[in-house]
Design a protein around this motif. Structure first.
Motif, PDB file in Angstrom:
ATOM      1  N   VAL A 261       0.837  -1.195   0.000  1.00 49.39           N
ATOM      2  CA  VAL A 261       0.000   0.000   0.000  1.00 49.39           C
ATOM      3  C   VAL A 261       0.868   1.239   0.000  1.00 49.39           C
ATOM      4  O   VAL A 261       1.801   1.361   0.797  1.00 49.39           O
ATOM      5  CB  VAL A 261      -0.934   0.010   1.236  1.00 49.39           C
ATOM      6  CG1 VAL A 261      -1.831   1.226   1.190  1.00 49.39           C
ATOM      7  CG2 VAL A 261      -1.752  -1.278   1.278  1.00 49.39           C
ATOM      8  N   ASN A 262       0.582   2.169  -0.878  1.00 49.37           N
ATOM      9  CA  ASN A 262       1.375   3.393  -0.964  1.00 49.37           C
ATOM     10  C   ASN A 262       0.924   4.395   0.088  1.00 49.37           C
ATOM     11  O   ASN A 262      -0.252   4.510   0.390  1.00 49.37           O
ATOM     12  CB  ASN A 262       1.236   4.018  -2.344  1.00 49.37           C
ATOM     13  CG  ASN A 262       2.270   5.103  -2.566  1.00 49.37           C
ATOM     14  OD1 ASN A 262       2.120   6.211  -2.095  1.00 49.37           O
ATOM     15  ND2 ASN A 262       3.326   4.756  -3.295  1.00 49.37           N
ATOM     16  N   SER A 263       1.892   5.132   0.653  1.00 43.09           N
ATOM     17  CA  SER A 263       1.585   6.078   1.726  1.00 43.09           C
ATOM     18  C   SER A 263       0.679   7.200   1.255  1.00 43.09           C
ATOM     19  O   SER A 263       0.052   7.866   2.069  1.00 43.09           O
ATOM     20  CB  SER A 263       2.887   6.658   2.299  1.00 43.09           C
ATOM     21  OG  SER A 263       3.588   7.364   1.311  1.00 43.09           O
ATOM     22  N   SER A 264       0.622   7.441  -0.082  1.00 40.38           N
ATOM     23  CA  SER A 264      -0.231   8.518  -0.567  1.00 40.38           C
ATOM     24  C   SER A 264      -1.704   8.206  -0.336  1.00 40.38           C
ATOM     25  O   SER A 264      -2.548   9.093  -0.426  1.00 40.38           O
ATOM     26  CB  SER A 264       0.030   8.752  -2.061  1.00 40.38           C
ATOM     27  OG  SER A 264      -0.281   7.585  -2.803  1.00 40.38           O
ATOM     28  N   GLN A 265      -2.046   6.926  -0.054  1.00 35.86           N
ATOM     29  CA  GLN A 265      -3.424   6.554   0.215  1.00 35.86           C
ATOM     30  C   GLN A 265      -3.855   6.935   1.632  1.00 35.86           C
ATOM     31  O   GLN A 265      -5.004   6.784   1.989  1.00 35.86           O
ATOM     32  CB  GLN A 265      -3.610   5.043  -0.002  1.00 35.86           C
ATOM     33  CG  GLN A 265      -3.409   4.609  -1.451  1.00 35.86           C
ATOM     34  CD  GLN A 265      -3.574   3.110  -1.625  1.00 35.86           C
ATOM     35  OE1 GLN A 265      -3.857   2.403  -0.665  1.00 35.86           O
ATOM     36  NE2 GLN A 265      -3.396   2.634  -2.840  1.00 35.86           N
ATOM     37  N   PHE A 266      -2.902   7.383   2.428  1.00 37.01           N
ATOM     38  CA  PHE A 266      -3.206   7.793   3.796  1.00 37.01           C
ATOM     39  C   PHE A 266      -2.919   9.286   3.947  1.00 37.01           C
ATOM     40  O   PHE A 266      -1.814   9.679   4.324  1.00 37.01           O
ATOM     41  CB  PHE A 266      -2.371   6.997   4.805  1.00 37.01           C
ATOM     42  CG  PHE A 266      -2.620   5.517   4.756  1.00 37.01           C
ATOM     43  CD1 PHE A 266      -3.851   4.991   5.102  1.00 37.01           C
ATOM     44  CD2 PHE A 266      -1.610   4.650   4.360  1.00 37.01           C
ATOM     45  CE1 PHE A 266      -4.076   3.632   5.059  1.00 37.01           C
ATOM     46  CE2 PHE A 266      -1.830   3.289   4.307  1.00 37.01           C
ATOM     47  CZ  PHE A 266      -3.067   2.776   4.657  1.00 37.01           C
ATOM     48  N   PRO A 267      -3.875  10.133   3.640  1.00 33.02           N
ATOM     49  CA  PRO A 267      -3.649  11.583   3.749  1.00 33.02           C
ATOM     50  C   PRO A 267      -3.667  12.084   5.183  1.00 33.02           C
ATOM     51  O   PRO A 267      -3.359  13.242   5.445  1.00 33.02           O
ATOM     52  CB  PRO A 267      -4.819  12.174   2.951  1.00 33.02           C
ATOM     53  CG  PRO A 267      -5.899  11.154   3.068  1.00 33.02           C
ATOM     54  CD  PRO A 267      -5.207   9.822   3.102  1.00 33.02           C
ATOM     55  N   TYR A 268      -4.024  11.213   6.121  1.00 31.14           N
ATOM     56  CA  TYR A 268      -4.071  11.620   7.529  1.00 31.14           C
ATOM     57  C   TYR A 268      -3.731  10.432   8.425  1.00 31.14           C
ATOM     58  O   TYR A 268      -3.748   9.271   7.994  1.00 31.14           O
ATOM     59  CB  TYR A 268      -5.445  12.177   7.896  1.00 31.14           C
ATOM     60  CG  TYR A 268      -6.581  11.194   7.688  1.00 31.14           C
ATOM     61  CD1 TYR A 268      -6.940  10.285   8.664  1.00 31.14           C
ATOM     62  CD2 TYR A 268      -7.289  11.182   6.476  1.00 31.14           C
ATOM     63  CE1 TYR A 268      -7.973   9.384   8.473  1.00 31.14           C
ATOM     64  CE2 TYR A 268      -8.324  10.278   6.269  1.00 31.14           C
ATOM     65  CZ  TYR A 268      -8.666   9.382   7.270  1.00 31.14           C
ATOM     66  OH  TYR A 268      -9.687   8.485   7.070  1.00 31.14           O
ATOM     67  N   PHE A 269      -3.418  10.737   9.685  1.00 28.97           N
ATOM     68  CA  PHE A 269      -3.164   9.718  10.702  1.00 28.97           C
ATOM     69  C   PHE A 269      -4.279   9.779  11.740  1.00 28.97           C
ATOM     70  O   PHE A 269      -4.802  10.853  12.053  1.00 28.97           O
ATOM     71  CB  PHE A 269      -1.816   9.949  11.387  1.00 28.97           C
ATOM     72  CG  PHE A 269      -0.629   9.708  10.497  1.00 28.97           C
ATOM     73  CD1 PHE A 269      -0.109   8.436  10.355  1.00 28.97           C
ATOM     74  CD2 PHE A 269      -0.032  10.752   9.808  1.00 28.97           C
ATOM     75  CE1 PHE A 269       0.988   8.206   9.533  1.00 28.97           C
ATOM     76  CE2 PHE A 269       1.055  10.544   8.986  1.00 28.97           C
ATOM     77  CZ  PHE A 269       1.559   9.253   8.846  1.00 28.97           C
ATOM     78  N   ILE A 270      -4.613   8.606  12.297  1.00 28.50           N
ATOM     79  CA  ILE A 270      -5.628   8.511  13.343  1.00 28.50           C
ATOM     80  C   ILE A 270      -4.929   8.307  14.681  1.00 28.50           C
ATOM     81  O   ILE A 270      -4.128   7.374  14.835  1.00 28.50           O
ATOM     82  CB  ILE A 270      -6.606   7.346  13.066  1.00 28.50           C
ATOM     83  CG1 ILE A 270      -7.294   7.537  11.719  1.00 28.50           C
ATOM     84  CG2 ILE A 270      -7.631   7.235  14.192  1.00 28.50           C
ATOM     85  CD1 ILE A 270      -8.118   6.346  11.284  1.00 28.50           C
ATOM     86  N   LEU A 271      -5.203   9.172  15.653  1.00 32.43           N
ATOM     87  CA  LEU A 271      -4.596   9.108  16.980  1.00 32.43           C
ATOM     88  C   LEU A 271      -5.582   8.450  17.946  1.00 32.43           C
ATOM     89  O   LEU A 271      -6.658   8.991  18.209  1.00 32.43           O
ATOM     90  CB  LEU A 271      -4.225  10.517  17.460  1.00 32.43           C
ATOM     91  CG  LEU A 271      -3.365  11.334  16.485  1.00 32.43           C
ATOM     92  CD1 LEU A 271      -3.255  12.772  16.943  1.00 32.43           C
ATOM     93  CD2 LEU A 271      -1.985  10.715  16.338  1.00 32.43           C
TER      94      LEU A 271
END
Length: 309
Positions: free
Chosen positions: A2-12
């Motif tokens: 999975v490419n990191s560009s698919q995650f535009p945000y992080f969940i805390l």
């Protein structure tokens, strides 16, 4: 993969379900931030405005206080947005910006404390050569080097993080942390881990060298010196030692929590201590230096008296 560009945000996920108490916590955090900004800004303005405080020790202290505001700005506005929110997310770009801000804050803090220990060594052990060794130009150069060294040093891990391919975007933190972002990677992170340990060494142990050197020399002078010398050493070194111990405690816990399994420690304690070096230090320094250094204490007293009149 999975490419990191698919995650535009992080969940805390470290934010607990606080219910209506989240508004109380919001007020507490807001009050703490206001106190930090006021206390640090007040001492910075006092030092800048009073020519009698334009000495190396107070100029270094001013740099330390500016760093408190810098580090607080990297955390508190973010917390104030997250606490009342029902979804605890942070954009990818803001996450990396926060990592850079908080890590450079820690580096500047340790380096500044190291330079301040050297200043105390010269003042106590070499009082006749103090002004010659610490001219205004040298003080300005040291402060510039502290900030440039810290700001440039953490560009490398930031670039290493940006190239990572991530397999997830969920992290059990209140704020973005470099090591926890690296752990989300599904690409090879050997270089990141090695440089991370190297950067930790540079940040923590390199400043310890001038600190240990300075205090060994100061201790020797105090043992063989007069009572007046010992009193001077105690009065001017106590705030610095207290600040160093306080900050080191918070940073050590954060390093241990990042690198080792701390699930045996209650969750609420882990949350509080993860914020310790970012929340307590910025309010601890103005208090300890304001109370212990007689010149600053007198200036602050005069300021308040003038305002009342």
């Amino acid at each position: 993969m999975v490419n990191s560009s698919q995650f535009p945000y992080f969940i805390l996920t470290a934010y607990l379900d606080m219910g209506y108490l989240k508004y109380l916590y919001f007020v507490i955090v807001l009050f703490l931030y206001i106190v930090i900004v006021f206390a640090n800004a007040f001492l910075i303005v006092t030092i800048c405005m009073k020519r009698s405080l334009h000495e190396p020790m107070y100029v270094f202290l001013c740099s330390l206080l500016v760093n408190q505001l810098y580090g607080s700005a990297g955390l508190f506005p973010f917390l104030l947005l997250q606490i009342p929110s029902d979804t605890h997310t942070i954009s990818r770009s803001m996450c990396f910006l926060q990592i850079y801000c908080l890590y450079t804050y820690a580096s500047v803090e340790f380096c500044n404390l190291a330079v301040m220990s050297y200043d105390r060594y010269l003042a106590i052990c070499c009082p006749l050569h103090y002004k010659a060794r610490l001219t205004s130009n040298k003080v300005a150069l040291l402060i510039a080097l502290i900030w440039l060294y810290s700001l440039i040093k953490f560009i490398i891990p930031l670039c290493l993080n940006l190239r990572l391919t991530l397999c997830g975007n969920v992290t059990d933190r209140l704020y973005c942390h470099n090591y926890h972002v690296v752990k989300l990677a599904c690409s090879v992170t050997t270089v990141n881990n090695i440089y991370g340990l190297f950067a930790t060494f540079l940040t923590v142990f390199v400043p310890l060298i001038p600190i240990l050197f300075s205090y060994i020399k100061i201790l020797r002078v105090c043992v063989v010196g007069s009572k007046e010398t010992r009193q001077k050493a105690v009065s001017t070194c106590t705030p610095h030692i207290a600040s160093l111990i306080n900050f080191s405690f918070g940073c050590c816990f954060e390093i241990f929590q990042s690198r080792f399994n701390m699930t045996g420690v209650p969750r609420i304690i882990r949350i509080v201590l993860s914020l310790y070096f970012l929340t307590i230090q910025p309010i601890f320094n103005p208090i300890i230096y304001g109370l212990r250094l007689s010149k600053i204490r007198q200036m602050c007293r005069n300021q308040f008296c003038c305002q009342k009149l």
